[in-house]
Design a protein around this motif. Structure first.
Motif, PDB file in Angstrom:
ATOM      1  N   TYR A 255      -9.909  19.349 -46.240  1.00  0.00           N
ATOM      2  CA  TYR A 255      -9.019  19.334 -44.980  1.00  0.00           C
ATOM      3  C   TYR A 255      -8.658  20.609 -44.466  1.00  0.00           C
ATOM      4  N   MET A 256      -8.729  20.837 -42.936  1.00  0.00           N
ATOM      5  CA  MET A 256      -8.288  22.093 -42.506  1.00  0.00           C
ATOM      6  C   MET A 256      -7.042  21.730 -41.449  1.00  0.00           C
ATOM      7  N   VAL A 257      -6.088  22.449 -41.232  1.00  0.00           N
ATOM      8  CA  VAL A 257      -5.040  22.466 -40.196  1.00  0.00           C
ATOM      9  C   VAL A 257      -5.380  23.726 -39.580  1.00  0.00           C
ATOM     10  N   GLU A 258      -5.746  23.567 -38.183  1.00  0.00           N
ATOM     11  CA  GLU A 258      -6.167  24.773 -37.348  1.00  0.00           C
ATOM     12  C   GLU A 258      -5.333  24.572 -35.996  1.00  0.00           C
ATOM     13  N   ALA A 259      -5.088  25.743 -35.345  1.00  0.00           N
ATOM     14  CA  ALA A 259      -4.154  25.902 -34.291  1.00  0.00           C
ATOM     15  C   ALA A 259      -4.582  27.021 -33.285  1.00  0.00           C
ATOM     16  N   GLU A 260      -4.511  26.739 -32.015  1.00  0.00           N
ATOM     17  CA  GLU A 260      -4.995  27.676 -31.180  1.00  0.00           C
ATOM     18  C   GLU A 260      -3.788  28.001 -29.832  1.00  0.00           C
ATOM     19  N   VAL A 261      -3.603  29.150 -29.807  1.00  0.00           N
ATOM     20  CA  VAL A 261      -2.287  29.363 -28.862  1.00  0.00           C
ATOM     21  C   VAL A 261      -2.951  30.092 -27.509  1.00  0.00           C
ATOM     22  N   SER A 262      -2.677  29.933 -26.394  1.00  0.00           N
ATOM     23  CA  SER A 262      -2.928  30.595 -25.044  1.00  0.00           C
ATOM     24  C   SER A 262      -2.092  31.522 -24.953  1.00  0.00           C
ATOM     25  N   PHE A 263      -2.408  32.744 -24.195  1.00  0.00           N
ATOM     26  CA  PHE A 263      -1.296  33.738 -23.874  1.00  0.00           C
ATOM     27  C   PHE A 263      -0.677  34.470 -25.037  1.00  0.00           C
ATOM     28  N   MET A 264      -1.411  34.614 -26.113  1.00  0.00           N
ATOM     29  CA  MET A 264      -0.853  35.244 -27.523  1.00  0.00           C
ATOM     30  C   MET A 264      -1.468  36.811 -27.252  1.00  0.00           C
ATOM     31  N   GLN A 265      -0.519  37.785 -27.506  1.00  0.00           N
ATOM     32  CA  GLN A 265      -0.824  38.969 -27.222  1.00  0.00           C
ATOM     33  C   GLN A 265      -1.087  39.800 -28.274  1.00  0.00           C
ATOM     34  N   SER A 266      -0.583  39.554 -29.355  1.00  0.00           N
ATOM     35  CA  SER A 266      -0.641  40.289 -30.809  1.00  0.00           C
ATOM     36  C   SER A 266      -0.865  39.408 -32.100  1.00  0.00           C
ATOM     37  N   LEU A 267      -1.345  40.181 -32.878  1.00  0.00           N
ATOM     38  CA  LEU A 267      -1.348  39.546 -34.440  1.00  0.00           C
ATOM     39  C   LEU A 267      -0.067  39.296 -34.919  1.00  0.00           C
ATOM     40  N   GLU A 268       0.652  39.705 -34.454  1.00  0.00           N
ATOM     41  CA  GLU A 268       2.288  39.705 -35.003  1.00  0.00           C
ATOM     42  C   GLU A 268       2.841  38.047 -34.518  1.00  0.00           C
ATOM     43  N   ASP A 269       2.284  38.087 -33.168  1.00  0.00           N
ATOM     44  CA  ASP A 269       2.764  36.452 -32.709  1.00  0.00           C
ATOM     45  C   ASP A 269       2.124  35.458 -33.426  1.00  0.00           C
ATOM     46  N   LEU A 270       0.796  35.552 -34.257  1.00  0.00           N
ATOM     47  CA  LEU A 270      -0.112  34.829 -34.590  1.00  0.00           C
ATOM     48  C   LEU A 270       0.658  34.479 -36.132  1.00  0.00           C
ATOM     49  N   THR A 271       0.900  35.729 -36.654  1.00  0.00           N
ATOM     50  CA  THR A 271       1.573  35.625 -37.963  1.00  0.00           C
ATOM     51  C   THR A 271       2.794  35.004 -38.273  1.00  0.00           C
ATOM     52  N   LYS A 272       3.774  35.140 -37.380  1.00  0.00           N
ATOM     53  CA  LYS A 272       4.816  34.498 -37.220  1.00  0.00           C
ATOM     54  C   LYS A 272       4.718  32.859 -36.987  1.00  0.00           C
ATOM     55  N   VAL A 273       3.769  32.485 -36.313  1.00  0.00           N
ATOM     56  CA  VAL A 273       3.282  30.923 -36.490  1.00  0.00           C
ATOM     57  C   VAL A 273       2.906  30.656 -38.006  1.00  0.00           C
ATOM     58  N   MET A 274       1.987  31.371 -38.252  1.00  0.00           N
ATOM     59  CA  MET A 274       1.471  30.890 -39.666  1.00  0.00           C
ATOM     60  C   MET A 274       2.566  30.957 -40.805  1.00  0.00           C
ATOM     61  N   GLU A 275       3.477  32.195 -40.767  1.00  0.00           N
ATOM     62  CA  GLU A 275       4.479  32.132 -41.531  1.00  0.00           C
ATOM     63  C   GLU A 275       5.755  30.884 -41.468  1.00  0.00           C
ATOM     64  N   ASP A 276       5.977  30.515 -40.068  1.00  0.00           N
ATOM     65  CA  ASP A 276       6.861  29.581 -39.869  1.00  0.00           C
ATOM     66  C   ASP A 276       6.344  28.162 -40.371  1.00  0.00           C
ATOM     67  N   LEU A 277       4.825  27.900 -40.160  1.00  0.00           N
ATOM     68  CA  LEU A 277       4.419  26.707 -40.528  1.00  0.00           C
ATOM     69  C   LEU A 277       4.537  26.452 -42.037  1.00  0.00           C
ATOM     70  N   PHE A 278       3.984  27.490 -42.710  1.00  0.00           N
ATOM     71  CA  PHE A 278       4.250  27.390 -44.302  1.00  0.00           C
ATOM     72  C   PHE A 278       5.706  27.167 -44.759  1.00  0.00           C
ATOM     73  N   LYS A 279       6.672  27.787 -44.374  1.00  0.00           N
ATOM     74  CA  LYS A 279       7.879  27.735 -44.611  1.00  0.00           C
ATOM     75  C   LYS A 279       8.728  26.393 -44.440  1.00  0.00           C
ATOM     76  N   SER A 280       8.440  26.073 -43.141  1.00  0.00           N
ATOM     77  CA  SER A 280       9.082  24.900 -42.572  1.00  0.00           C
ATOM     78  C   SER A 280       8.435  23.696 -43.411  1.00  0.00           C
ATOM     79  N   VAL A 281       6.996  23.546 -43.590  1.00  0.00           N
ATOM     80  CA  VAL A 281       6.466  22.465 -43.905  1.00  0.00           C
ATOM     81  C   VAL A 281       7.112  22.432 -45.643  1.00  0.00           C
TER      82      VAL A 281
END
Length: 475
Positions: A255-281
């Motif tokens: 099973y895969m959890v996959e997300a896509e975000v429009s208007f994303m400008q940098s890898l830092e924006d992406l890693t913030k989502v990944m880290e927040d998802l991991f820690k929150s869950v």
């Protein structure tokens, strides 16, 4: 002649009988509700499976569980209710009064009025024994029965809670859930490890779908379609890889959890989502499934809770691929696979990098462009010819998440597709860049690897109900 008075009197007697029955009828409870003591003194009914039997001269003691809790409910009955069919593993229905227990480890117990054996179980043939603590490897041999064990029932409760929490996280953060197809005509990863889908009764050389069709390896490209109309989308479902692997970290179906975000400008924006998802869950699962998680951290992976606590309190560091290669080349470790710039990172490399960074999750960014699929954004101003891609590496597992900024520039994407010979196959993908394209990015997280990470489980086959892998498709 039938009178109104007699009718009213009859009606009152019926109502009285109904009230009397309702007052006396046992209230059905789950074991988790019974062991909480919320219905103390109440006549109740529970259903479940016997986890232990202890007959004595005057009394009979049972422990019963229905999968709703790690705790068992103690049943106390007179020895007259003993039954040869009342064995370890048998299914029972018990009615009685919930009372306080004199035993410190179990504050409540059920004083049984009636015990009914619903399903028999021969304890001699049953593969799990009453006093044995079976290893994960042993119970894996019985995929149709392992949910009866304490450790695997805990795993399934944790898995269910984690799944629900992931959906809640995305909903609360403004994401739209997309049901991406399981049957697809695209190979998102470009690795060619695909299961071909075709009905056996086709009498012509034509494909059923008019084009070759496969089981999906990722929902990413379908999410990219949706990201042209929604700024945040995600999917969570089964994916398939035809890898001929017997490793501890690969499955043919997972099973895969996959997300896509429009208007994303940098890898830092992406890693913030990944880290927040991991820690929150993870924080939610640890709180809501405390007893189940403790079972793993105590008996399956002693000391792993300390590792998890560090993960949740520290910020995940970020290193570039080039820095990672430099770390590997300056280590005293003897690696099986080469570590020169341009090589793909192997599991042994990933685990070393995690250890080097303090045994906490670490982001590795800016991989060589040629290592990443056609959709990864080219870092044009980077003389090392890299892609804006990132992997999240975690203790004990290695790669947990993979993501990138997507190439939104039409000319760059067209040139890349021509280079790999896919310009005709993905003409529709070019259309996404022709009509209202925006910078965007996304990632995929392996759900089973996530469970391995937070529970400290060594083998991925032990965190999924029915594992599918090379030369194995039981049930």
């Amino acid at each position: 002649m039938f009178s109104v008075a007699s009718s009213a009197a009859g009606h009152r007697r019926i109502l009285s009988s109904i009230r009397h029955y309702c007052k006396r009828a046992p209230k059905k409870l789950r074991i988790s509700e019974a062991v909480s003591g919320s219905e103390l003194g109440t006549n109740i009914k529970v259903q479940g499976w016997v986890r232990s039997v202890r007959p004595q001269k005057k009394n009979l003691f049972l422990h019963v569980n229905d999968g709703s809790s790690t705790k068992h409910l103690q049943i106390v009955a007179s020895s007259e209710q003993s039954d040869p069919l009342l064995t370890f593993g048998s299914a029972v229905e018990v009615t009685g009064v919930l009372k306080k227990s004199t035993h410190q480890k179990q504050p409540f117990e059920l004083e049984a009025h009636q015990i009914h054996v619903i399903g028999e179980c021969n304890p001699v043939d049953f593969p799990f024994k009453i006093k044995d603590r079976h290893s994960m490897e042993y119970i894996r041999q019985f995929p149709h029965l392992r949910c009866r064990t304490n450790v695997f029932s805990s795993l399934l409760r944790i898995r269910g809670e984690a799944s629900t929490t992931i959906h809640t996280y995305f909903k609360e953060n403004g994401y739209i859930q997309i049901h991406t197809p399981i049957i697809t005509s695209n190979d998102c990863e470009g690795a060619g490890e695909l299961f071909h889908v075709e009905p056996p009764s086709m009498e012509t050389d034509e494909n059923f779908f008019s084009v070759p069709a496969f089981l999906t390896v990722s929902g990413q490209l379908h999410l990219e379609v949706m990201s042209g109309a929604f700024s945040k989308v995600y999917t969570f479902g089964p994916t398939f890889r035809a890898e001929n692997s017997q490793s501890r970290r690969h499955l043919a179906e997972f099973y895969m959890v996959e997300a896509e975000v429009s208007f994303m400008q940098s890898l830092e924006d992406l890693t913030k989502v990944m880290e927040d998802l991991f820690k929150s869950v993870t924080e939610h699962v640890l709180a809501q499934c405390a007893e189940d998680v403790d079972l793993f951290h105590k008996h399956v992976s002693p000391g792993h809770r300390d590792t998890i606590n560090v993960m949740l309190t520290k910020r995940f560091p970020t290193i570039t691929y080039s820095e990672a290669i430099d770390i590997l080349n300056h280590s005293s470790e003897k690696f099986i696979f080469p570590t020169q710039w341009g090589c793909d990172l192997q599991t042994e490399h990933e685990k070393y990098l995690v250890k080097h960074c303090g045994n906490i999750p670490v982001f590795v960014t800016d991989y060589p462009y040629d290592l990443k699929p056609f959709y990864a954004r080219h870092n044009k101003d980077d003389p090392e010819h890299t892609a804006a891609a990132v992997d999240l590496l975690v203790p004990g597992v290695g790669e947990l998440c993979g993501g990138s900024l997507r190439e939104e520039r039409l000319d760059v994407l067209r040139a890349r597709l021509e280079e790999v010979g896919l310009e005709h196959t993905y003409s529709w993908y070019l259309d996404l860049r022709r009509f209202g394209s925006v910078p965007h990015g996304g990632f995929g997280l392996g759900f089973e690897r996530y469970l391995q990470c937070i529970l400290g489980v060594d083998n991925i086959k032990d965190v999924i109900p029915f594992p599918r892998f090379s030369r194995s498709c039981l049930l």
